[in-house]
Design an enzyme around this catalytic site. Structure first.
Site, PDB file in Angstrom:
ATOM      1  N   ARG A 236       3.056  34.590 -11.305  1.00  0.00           N
ATOM      2  CA  ARG A 236       4.092  33.838 -10.615  1.00  0.00           C
ATOM      3  C   ARG A 236       5.376  34.673 -10.588  1.00  0.00           C
ATOM      4  NH1 ARG A 236       0.534  31.366  -8.795  1.00  0.00           N
ATOM      5  NH2 ARG A 236       0.164  29.110  -8.810  1.00  0.00           N
ATOM      6  N   GLU A 265       9.032  33.322  -1.676  1.00  0.00           N
ATOM      7  CA  GLU A 265       7.942  33.837  -0.839  1.00  0.00           C
ATOM      8  C   GLU A 265       8.027  33.249   0.566  1.00  0.00           C
ATOM      9  OE1 GLU A 265       4.227  33.171  -2.882  1.00  0.00           O
ATOM     10  OE2 GLU A 265       4.806  34.451  -4.568  1.00  0.00           O
ATOM     11  N   HIS A 283       0.813  37.808  -2.058  1.00  0.00           N
ATOM     12  CA  HIS A 283       0.198  36.721  -2.825  1.00  0.00           C
ATOM     13  C   HIS A 283      -1.290  36.614  -2.453  1.00  0.00           C
ATOM     14  CE1 HIS A 283       1.378  32.899  -5.207  1.00  0.00           C
ATOM     15  NE2 HIS A 283       0.116  33.210  -5.451  1.00  0.00           N
TER      16      HIS A 283
END
Length: 317
Positions: A236, A265, A283
């Site tokens: 994370r 993000e 990601h």
């Protein structure tokens, strides 16, 4: 039954079996119309009349849950992390939250290891140079004999440790809930956080984002590391203070940073994006054919179990 499905990869061909299973169970399945994680403002309207919700990386805040319809009984996370779900708010509304632990562990650990190799040898930079007509000579480093600190020795961290040891790396781990018996048997040294990061050549993060772990690598922690350390984060983004990391990357304290996750993000405003010694991926840790299929089917089975009153082994407490 009406179900909302928001993970964009759920609709991929790799998840055909999960899609078929869900379609056979539900009367209506509605997919994410935006092609990205939902905001807290978007969630309530899309949940109208829904009994279940297979959730991606949406921001399922207390406010979003407060506005959710009374019909909603389960939020089935497509993935292991639940840091974007307000668990207390869900509990107050009587909404069960489930997740899919372990289904993407191999995928994420292999990306983390790939980022370590890329950092050690400068693979992306060399690729770019050759394609630009250059023929550079750049000395990298070997993983063999280097010390890896794994922060979070869960399913992903354990798999990474095995791969690192196969490359001749010395592995230590910090985890406040560590299984010391497992670590001893696996040849992993258990350390406190201070020692783990002080002595490491490489650091890889595999922890959930909580109030206790946010900025677990901040300015003080980075200052205590040896010069030239490499850091990988596929967990994370909030685990690393990006402003502090930027300063350390420009000074050479951190030799390189491999990131799959970011404090925001997409990371359009991150100070790290302009640095040549930062390797980035979007990601994508869980995005393998195998992991997508496993996450999809487990998320569907979790949802069906809750909605049919059956036992669900992946209920988040």
């Amino acid at each position: 039954m009406k179900i909302l499905v928001t993970p964009t990869s759920f609709a991929k061909p790799e998840n055909q079996a999960a899609q078929d299973r869900l379609a056979a169970f539900a009367d209506e399945v509605m997919y994410n119309p935006h092609g990205r994680p939902l905001t807290e403002e978007e969630i309530p309207g899309l949940l109208d009349g829904c009994d279940g919700y297979i959730a991606g990386l949406d921001y399922i805040t207390a406010e979003a849950i407060k506005k959710a319809p009374d019909t909603l009984r389960v939020i089935s996370r497509y993935g292991a992390g639940v840091d974007r779900v307000d668990l207390a708010a869900a509990k107050d509304r009587g909404i069960t939250v489930t997740n899919t632990p372990g289904t993407n562990a191999t995928a994420v650990c292999e990306l983390a290891f790939g980022l370590m190799l890329c950092l050690a040898r400068g693979i992306p930079q060399l690729d770019h140079a050759v394609k630009q007509g250059e023929w550079p000579r750049r000395n990298g480093i070997e993983l063999n004999g280097k010390r890896l600190a794994i922060l979070g020795l869960g399913a992903i961290g354990r798999k990474l440790a095995a791969r690192a040891q196969a490359f001749g790396m010395e592995v230590c781990a910090y985890d406040p809930y560590v299984d010391e018996g497992y670590a001893r048997a696996a040849g992993i040294e258990v350390c406190d956080l201070k020692k783990a990061i002080k002595d490491a050549d490489f650091i890889s993060l595999h922890m959930p984002l909580t109030d206790d772990t946010r900025h677990i690598l901040g300015s003080d922690e980075i200052a205590s590391m040896k010069d030239g350390v490499y850091i990988v984060n596929t967990a994370r983004g909030g685990l690393i203070d990006e402003t502090a990391a930027h300063g350390a990357l420009t000074s050479g304290r951190i030799a390189g940073l491999g990131l799959d996750v970011y404090e925001a993000e997409p990371p359009s405003d991150s100070p790290l994006m302009g640095l040549a010694n930062v390797i980035t991926t979007p990601h994508a840790g869980a995005h393998t054919r195998e992991a997508i299929g496993a996450m999809g089917m487990t998320a569907v089975e979790n949802l069906i179990a809750v909605l049919t009153g059956s036992e669900c082994e992946h209920t988040v407490k």
